[in-house]
Design a protein around this motif. Structure first.
Motif, PDB file in Angstrom:
ATOM      1  N   UNK A 186       0.806  -1.224   0.000  1.00 43.97           N
ATOM      2  CA  UNK A 186       0.000   0.000   0.000  1.00 43.97           C
ATOM      3  C   UNK A 186       0.840   1.276   0.000  1.00 43.97           C
ATOM      4  N   UNK A 187       2.119   1.151   0.229  1.00 44.72           N
ATOM      5  CA  UNK A 187       2.979   2.326   0.260  1.00 44.72           C
ATOM      6  C   UNK A 187       2.668   3.263   1.407  1.00 44.72           C
ATOM      7  N   UNK A 188       2.188   2.703   2.503  1.00 41.68           N
ATOM      8  CA  UNK A 188       1.832   3.495   3.675  1.00 41.68           C
ATOM      9  C   UNK A 188       2.822   3.230   4.811  1.00 41.68           C
ATOM     10  N   UNK A 189       2.778   4.082   5.824  1.00 40.22           N
ATOM     11  CA  UNK A 189       3.618   3.875   7.004  1.00 40.22           C
ATOM     12  C   UNK A 189       2.797   3.912   8.290  1.00 40.22           C
ATOM     13  N   UNK A 190       1.465   4.078   8.144  1.00 45.45           N
ATOM     14  CA  UNK A 190       0.565   4.063   9.306  1.00 45.45           C
ATOM     15  C   UNK A 190      -0.547   3.059   9.031  1.00 45.45           C
ATOM     16  N   UNK A 191      -0.860   2.240  10.015  1.00 42.45           N
ATOM     17  CA  UNK A 191      -1.898   1.221   9.892  1.00 42.45           C
ATOM     18  C   UNK A 191      -2.803   1.269  11.113  1.00 42.45           C
ATOM     19  N   UNK A 192      -4.101   1.032  10.873  1.00 41.92           N
ATOM     20  CA  UNK A 192      -5.074   0.911  11.962  1.00 41.92           C
ATOM     21  C   UNK A 192      -5.848  -0.385  11.749  1.00 41.92           C
ATOM     22  N   UNK A 193      -5.903  -1.219  12.776  1.00 39.44           N
ATOM     23  CA  UNK A 193      -6.673  -2.462  12.686  1.00 39.44           C
ATOM     24  C   UNK A 193      -7.145  -2.888  14.061  1.00 39.44           C
ATOM     25  N   UNK A 194      -7.977  -3.914  14.083  1.00 42.05           N
ATOM     26  CA  UNK A 194      -8.479  -4.474  15.329  1.00 42.05           C
ATOM     27  C   UNK A 194      -8.179  -5.954  15.388  1.00 42.05           C
ATOM     28  N   UNK A 195      -9.191  -6.739  15.713  1.00 42.07           N
ATOM     29  CA  UNK A 195      -9.208  -8.198  15.702  1.00 42.07           C
ATOM     30  C   UNK A 195      -8.492  -8.860  16.875  1.00 42.07           C
ATOM     31  N   UNK A 196      -7.295  -8.444  17.205  1.00 39.22           N
ATOM     32  CA  UNK A 196      -6.494  -9.193  18.188  1.00 39.22           C
ATOM     33  C   UNK A 196      -6.902  -8.928  19.629  1.00 39.22           C
ATOM     34  N   UNK A 197      -7.675  -7.866  19.887  1.00 44.61           N
ATOM     35  CA  UNK A 197      -8.076  -7.487  21.254  1.00 44.61           C
ATOM     36  C   UNK A 197      -6.851  -7.146  22.100  1.00 44.61           C
TER      37      UNK A 197
END
Length: 242
Positions: A186-197
């Motif tokens: 994605x050519x990004x350096x910031x990520x936001x995610x969930x799932x793992x708690x």
């Protein structure tokens, strides 16, 4: 503000949780520019033909109120609610997004995802995921009577609980290689995610990965929260305020 939330696992059996989410919508989301719902908002979703259920109507009505107020709502499917479809989206006034999505948030390119696809060490889950994400499988499953689908889902949830007890911490977390691949693609350096708690901020090699919390307002102390990006680009992790 742009807000991000995931892993509520809304269900009728948890009224305290439902009230916490409705309060979040009224007190925070209504004043936002955008709200991103990044998966597992529901404990499970058996199909859009379950929309008439009173509990689902309560949640849809609350989301629609936010949307009608001018807030843009976006949805990325989780591993529990990937069967949410266009009927739900239309009723709630939100936009369905692909599994991986890049946004420009006040000058910052950020990649969004639920996070389950990056738990690549969990081989059994990855095989199951590959099966149920196939359009042909979903079409066949959704052709079954609603009550039959709910019965099957209940069995899968029980198997999942038993399986989690046997899996290590590492297997149920995202793998560094999978995360690095998303950043590269994605050519990004910031990520936001969930799932793992496992809410956290991971900074590795010039990248920042924000993990959203699950919601457990019934716990002591209460767990929950969201992530917010202000107009000046400041990213804040709000935890426990549920």
């Amino acid at each position: 503000m742009i807000l991000f939330v995931s892993d509520l696992h809304l269900q009728p059996a948890r009224p305290v949780l439902t009230e916490a989410f409705l309060r979040f919508l009224d007190q925070h989301a209504l004043g936002a520019k955008q709200l991103y719902l990044l998966g597992d908002i529901f404990e499970y979703w058996a199909g859009d033909d379950d929309l008439p259920d009173p509990f689902h109507q309560q949640i849809v009505t609350a989301l629609r109120r936010v949307s009608d107020a001018g807030v843009q709502l976006f949805w990325i499917a989780g591993n529990r609610d990937f069967l949410v479809g266009e009927q739900f989206a239309a009723a709630a006034g939100l936009t369905l997004l692909p599994e991986t999505w890049v946004i420009d948030a006040y000058g910052q390119r950020i990649v969004l995802l639920h996070g389950d696809a990056q738990c690549t060490q969990d081989v059994k889950y990855m095989a199951f995921r590959a099966q149920v994400r196939q359009p042909a499988w979903q079409q066949q499953f959704l052709s079954m009577p609603l009550e039959q689908r709910k019965h099957i889902i209940a069995g899968l949830r029980e198997q999942s609980k038993q399986g989690h007890a046997e899996k290590s911490y590492e297997i149920m977390d995202v793998t560094p290689a999978a995360i690095a691949e998303v950043f590269a693609q994605t050519g990004t350096s910031i990520m936001i995610h969930g799932h793992t708690h496992r809410p956290a901020l991971h900074e590795v090699g010039g990248t920042r990965r924000y993990v959203l919390p699950d919601w457990e307002p019934e716990a002591t102390p209460p767990r929950g929260g969201w992530l917010a990006i202000a107009e000046d680009g400041t990213i804040s992790q709000i935890r426990g305020q549920v």
